[in-house]
Design a protein around this motif. Structure first.
Motif, PDB file in Angstrom:
ATOM      1  N   GLU A   1       0.803  -1.236   0.016  1.00  0.00           N
ATOM      2  CA  GLU A   1      -0.012   0.135   0.006  1.00  0.00           C
ATOM      3  C   GLU A   1       0.903   1.404   0.034  1.00  0.00           C
ATOM      4  O   GLU A   1       1.749   1.320   0.779  1.00  0.00           O
ATOM      5  N   ILE A   2       0.550   2.073  -0.851  1.00  0.00           N
ATOM      6  CA  ILE A   2       1.279   3.473  -0.918  1.00  0.00           C
ATOM      7  C   ILE A   2       0.260   4.656  -0.713  1.00  0.00           C
ATOM      8  O   ILE A   2      -0.733   4.583  -1.590  1.00  0.00           O
ATOM      9  N   TYR A   3       0.572   5.645   0.085  1.00  0.00           N
ATOM     10  CA  TYR A   3      -0.384   6.471   0.317  1.00  0.00           C
ATOM     11  C   TYR A   3       0.209   7.761   0.127  1.00  0.00           C
ATOM     12  O   TYR A   3       1.390   8.107   0.489  1.00  0.00           O
ATOM     13  N   ASP A   4      -0.512   8.840  -0.671  1.00  0.00           N
ATOM     14  CA  ASP A   4      -0.077  10.185  -0.758  1.00  0.00           C
ATOM     15  C   ASP A   4      -0.609  11.021   0.362  1.00  0.00           C
ATOM     16  O   ASP A   4      -1.749  11.396   0.142  1.00  0.00           O
ATOM     17  N   LEU A   5       0.294  11.117   1.404  1.00  0.00           N
ATOM     18  CA  LEU A   5      -0.287  11.792   2.535  1.00  0.00           C
ATOM     19  C   LEU A   5      -0.954  13.326   2.558  1.00  0.00           C
ATOM     20  O   LEU A   5      -1.698  13.733   3.125  1.00  0.00           O
ATOM     21  N   GLU A   6      -0.250  13.899   1.565  1.00  0.00           N
ATOM     22  CA  GLU A   6      -0.765  15.300   1.089  1.00  0.00           C
ATOM     23  C   GLU A   6      -2.147  15.519   0.518  1.00  0.00           C
ATOM     24  O   GLU A   6      -2.866  16.309   0.856  1.00  0.00           O
ATOM     25  N   LYS A   7      -2.323  14.469  -0.314  1.00  0.00           N
ATOM     26  CA  LYS A   7      -3.443  14.473  -1.138  1.00  0.00           C
ATOM     27  C   LYS A   7      -4.481  13.697  -0.164  1.00  0.00           C
ATOM     28  O   LYS A   7      -5.777  14.098  -0.425  1.00  0.00           O
ATOM     29  N   ASP A   8      -4.281  12.709   0.537  1.00  0.00           N
ATOM     30  CA  ASP A   8      -5.022  11.645   1.182  1.00  0.00           C
ATOM     31  C   ASP A   8      -4.719  11.613   2.577  1.00  0.00           C
ATOM     32  O   ASP A   8      -3.976  10.356   2.815  1.00  0.00           O
ATOM     33  N   PRO A   9      -4.819  12.157   3.440  1.00  0.00           N
ATOM     34  CA  PRO A   9      -4.316  12.413   4.661  1.00  0.00           C
ATOM     35  C   PRO A   9      -5.024  11.130   5.432  1.00  0.00           C
ATOM     36  O   PRO A   9      -4.470  10.649   6.541  1.00  0.00           O
ATOM     37  N   ASP A  10      -6.290  10.621   5.023  1.00  0.00           N
ATOM     38  CA  ASP A  10      -6.902   9.701   5.890  1.00  0.00           C
ATOM     39  C   ASP A  10      -6.295   8.083   5.349  1.00  0.00           C
ATOM     40  O   ASP A  10      -6.768   7.135   5.817  1.00  0.00           O
ATOM     41  N   GLU A  11      -5.710   8.304   4.462  1.00  0.00           N
ATOM     42  CA  GLU A  11      -4.918   6.890   3.877  1.00  0.00           C
ATOM     43  C   GLU A  11      -6.022   6.105   3.431  1.00  0.00           C
ATOM     44  O   GLU A  11      -6.128   4.761   3.703  1.00  0.00           O
ATOM     45  N   LEU A  12      -6.785   6.606   2.354  1.00  0.00           N
ATOM     46  CA  LEU A  12      -7.898   5.736   1.935  1.00  0.00           C
ATOM     47  C   LEU A  12      -7.693   5.242   0.470  1.00  0.00           C
ATOM     48  O   LEU A  12      -8.567   4.106  -0.165  1.00  0.00           O
ATOM     49  N   ASP A  13      -6.714   5.679  -0.414  1.00  0.00           N
ATOM     50  CA  ASP A  13      -6.740   5.564  -1.731  1.00  0.00           C
ATOM     51  C   ASP A  13      -5.299   4.921  -1.996  1.00  0.00           C
ATOM     52  O   ASP A  13      -4.250   5.729  -2.084  1.00  0.00           O
ATOM     53  N   ASN A  14      -5.346   3.600  -2.037  1.00  0.00           N
ATOM     54  CA  ASN A  14      -3.951   2.985  -2.375  1.00  0.00           C
ATOM     55  C   ASN A  14      -3.546   3.449  -3.831  1.00  0.00           C
ATOM     56  O   ASN A  14      -4.048   2.898  -4.648  1.00  0.00           O
ATOM     57  N   VAL A  15      -2.446   4.122  -3.973  1.00  0.00           N
ATOM     58  CA  VAL A  15      -1.989   4.422  -5.232  1.00  0.00           C
ATOM     59  C   VAL A  15      -0.755   3.966  -5.659  1.00  0.00           C
ATOM     60  O   VAL A  15       0.079   4.207  -6.775  1.00  0.00           O
ATOM     61  N   ALA A  16      -0.446   2.436  -5.016  1.00  0.00           N
ATOM     62  CA  ALA A  16       0.703   1.726  -5.422  1.00  0.00           C
ATOM     63  C   ALA A  16       0.592   1.389  -7.002  1.00  0.00           C
ATOM     64  O   ALA A  16       1.595   0.829  -7.475  1.00  0.00           O
ATOM     65  N   ASP A  17      -0.602   1.412  -7.690  1.00  0.00           N
ATOM     66  CA  ASP A  17      -0.572   0.964  -9.160  1.00  0.00           C
ATOM     67  C   ASP A  17      -0.622   1.987 -10.009  1.00  0.00           C
ATOM     68  O   ASP A  17      -0.494   1.868 -11.104  1.00  0.00           O
ATOM     69  N   LEU A  18      -0.156   3.270  -9.606  1.00  0.00           N
ATOM     70  CA  LEU A  18      -0.147   4.447 -10.316  1.00  0.00           C
ATOM     71  C   LEU A  18       1.299   4.567 -10.949  1.00  0.00           C
ATOM     72  O   LEU A  18       2.256   4.508  -9.815  1.00  0.00           O
ATOM     73  N   ALA A  19       1.601   4.854 -12.198  1.00  0.00           N
ATOM     74  CA  ALA A  19       2.962   5.073 -12.447  1.00  0.00           C
ATOM     75  C   ALA A  19       3.902   6.163 -11.731  1.00  0.00           C
ATOM     76  O   ALA A  19       5.172   6.032 -11.679  1.00  0.00           O
ATOM     77  N   GLU A  20       3.000   7.289 -11.447  1.00  0.00           N
ATOM     78  CA  GLU A  20       3.695   8.519 -10.761  1.00  0.00           C
ATOM     79  C   GLU A  20       4.357   8.095  -9.297  1.00  0.00           C
ATOM     80  O   GLU A  20       5.099   9.007  -8.896  1.00  0.00           O
ATOM     81  N   TYR A  21       3.797   7.133  -8.814  1.00  0.00           N
ATOM     82  CA  TYR A  21       4.203   6.608  -7.683  1.00  0.00           C
ATOM     83  C   TYR A  21       5.322   5.470  -7.276  1.00  0.00           C
ATOM     84  O   TYR A  21       5.695   5.250  -6.442  1.00  0.00           O
ATOM     85  N   LYS A  22       5.585   5.062  -8.646  1.00  0.00           N
ATOM     86  CA  LYS A  22       6.550   4.007  -8.715  1.00  0.00           C
ATOM     87  C   LYS A  22       8.043   4.459  -7.945  1.00  0.00           C
ATOM     88  O   LYS A  22       8.714   3.734  -7.401  1.00  0.00           O
ATOM     89  N   ALA A  23       8.436   5.713  -8.518  1.00  0.00           N
ATOM     90  CA  ALA A  23       9.537   6.369  -7.793  1.00  0.00           C
ATOM     91  C   ALA A  23       9.659   6.560  -6.540  1.00  0.00           C
ATOM     92  O   ALA A  23      10.686   6.002  -5.943  1.00  0.00           O
ATOM     93  N   PRO A  24       8.851   7.180  -5.853  1.00  0.00           N
ATOM     94  CA  PRO A  24       8.830   7.612  -4.483  1.00  0.00           C
ATOM     95  C   PRO A  24       8.643   6.270  -3.654  1.00  0.00           C
ATOM     96  O   PRO A  24       9.085   6.066  -2.685  1.00  0.00           O
TER      97      PRO A  24
END
Length: 478
Positions: free
Chosen positions: A408-431
């Motif tokens: 599970e990867i969460y963008d805490l600035e956009k999703d502080p409640d950690e409800l949207d797992n973005v591990a399958d989005l290309a822009e989050y592969k590097a971080p």
């Protein structure tokens, strides 16, 4: 940093967190202040000073106004005994073998009171400890008088023994650990003052906003308010004795609030903690720290260094003493946390920066584990009722997902409640790759065990919450 002066593993942890261990600052603070730590049991971020307008916490709020409040402080575990043993030793629970709930420290592991005693302090603890008999032995005194969460407020005996301890240590420095059991379940409305109302509670998005959940949250709030009142009584006693001029007061919790998708999880709702430090005329009143992260792995070296005590080299924690006196200074870049056996077995690890979090679930083929106190709560039953009806919102289905994502990867600035797992989005592969590397390096540096080594049977059913066993199951035998 000169890595010849400290173990290589500690250099690795320093590199992971982004901050050099506080080795050169241990002799900067002269004198020996008293130290009192107030620790809540299962309290999340629900206090007036942390922005909750629906709860009454005047004494904790007053502490925040007289000292520094950390906005981004995190625990090494969302479970009581692993969290407490970690903060007491400056080591991760899996390193010292206390990763499973109710596992005490061994006879060789040193906690803070051992080092304070060596420096001339009188040490004591009272109420809940949860680190086992080997930990208790390291204190000079166990202040008598226990209470359970459904037995009402602290007894006269507890306060009398507390006052006696202050009498006995007059003129000598002391280290006192006060382990409240509030707001741990079960809740007893007849014995807890009803100062908070269901209509004013804040319902997080992962719980159902219904009558039962609001009642459950109000009960939780009321136990926090009862703890707050007891803290006020203890502070007034110190104030009468003019002890507060040279006493460091610390307030924090051992894990998140005892509700589904909070306690026992590595979301912020499970591992974020209030953290307040007060030291009259030393720490600037009404300040807050928001620049970078703080971990409770750093609590022991911080308190030792504040007392002028040399920090042991085998502690993984680093001191954050400088942040207390200069909130503009930056904290850690990363914090790490773990979840292991707690009524249900888990092997979950996380690494968090200010912007992103990565969670690793080893048992991804199973739904989230839950503990028996959570799965017998009003909030749990309201979630399950709406699940049967098919009326849960997406934010409320997260803990029931099966299979769940291994990563599970969460963008805490956009999703502080950690409800949207973005591990399958290309822009989050590097971080995400950076976080994954940091996690693996941390596991190696702190001697984490592999996921398959320590498996236990579950004590209660993950789907229904029904208790299968009333006693703790043994480890699997290979």
């Amino acid at each position: 940093m000169n890595c010849k002066l400290i173990p290589q593993s500690l250099c690795t942890v320093a590199a992971l967190t982004g901050v050099t261990p506080l080795m050169s600052q241990q002799k900067e603070t002269p004198g020996q202040p008293n130290i009192v730590v107030f620790i809540a049991d299962d309290a999340g971020m629900d206090y007036g000073c942390y922005g909750n307008k629906g709860i009454s916490t005047p004494n904790i709020d007053r502490l925040a106004s007289k000292g520094i409040r950390f906005e981004k402080a995190f625990l090494t575990s969302p479970q009581s005994s692993p969290s407490r043993t970690s903060m007491m030793t400056g080591k991760f629970a899996h390193t010292i073998g206390t990763q499973d709930l109710h596992t005490g420290i061994d006879a060789d592991t040193k906690m803070m009171p051992y080092y304070f005693k060596q420096a001339g302090y009188t040490t004591a603890c009272m109420l809940k400890t949860h680190w086992g008999p080997n930990g208790d032995k390291q204190f000079d005194r166990i202040i008598k008088g226990t209470y359970l969460p459904d037995q009402g407020p602290l007894s006269k005996e507890v306060f009398a023994n507390y006052r006696q301890f202050l009498d006995d240590t007059k003129g000598e420095p002391f280290f006192l650990w006060v382990g409240f059991i509030d707001p741990h379940r079960p809740y007893n409305r007849k014995k807890c003052p009803q100062v908070n109302t269901p209509g004013k509670v804040t319902v997080p998005p992962y719980l159902v906003d219904g009558e039962d959940t609001r009642r459950d949250l109000a009960d939780y709030y009321n136990e926090i308010s009862r703890m707050d009142d007891n803290i006020g009584t203890m502070l007034k006693e110190m104030e009468k004795r003019h002890l507060l001029d040279n006493t460091i007061i610390v307030f924090l919790s051992d894990n998140g609030m005892p509700f589904p998708r909070a306690k026992g999880t590595l979301y912020d709702s499970g591992i974020q903690t209030p953290l307040i430090f007060v030291w009259d005329k030393k720490i600037q009143p009404g300040t807050k720290h928001t620049n970078g992260l703080v971990s409770t792995i750093d609590l022991a070296p911080t308190l030792l260094s504040l007392a002028g005590i040399e920090v042991p080299e085998d502690m993984y924690g680093r001191g954050f003493k400088d942040l207390l006196f200069d909130p503009s200074r930056r904290g850690s870049e990363y914090i790490f946390s773990e979840r292991n056996w707690h009524d249900t077995d888990e092997y979950i690890r996380c690494v968090r920066s200010e912007k992103y979090k990565l969670i690793y679930n080893a048992y991804y083929e199973l739904p989230h584990g839950t503990s028996m106190d959570l799965s017998t709560s009003l909030s749990w039953y309201e979630l399950k009722k709406h699940q049967r009806q098919g009326s849960l919102q997406k934010s409320q289905t997260q803990i029931f997902e099966c299979p769940r994502a291994m990563v599970e990867i969460y963008d805490l600035e956009k999703d502080p409640d950690e409800l949207d797992n973005v591990a399958d989005l290309a822009e989050y592969k590097a971080p995400g790759s950076v976080l994954a590397r940091k996690m693996v390096e941390w596991q190696k540096a702190t001697k984490d065990h592999p996921w398959w080594k320590n498996r236990r049977p579950d004590q209660n059913d993950r789907i229904t919450g029904f208790p299968l066993f009333m006693n703790r199951p043994p480890l699997w035998v290979e």
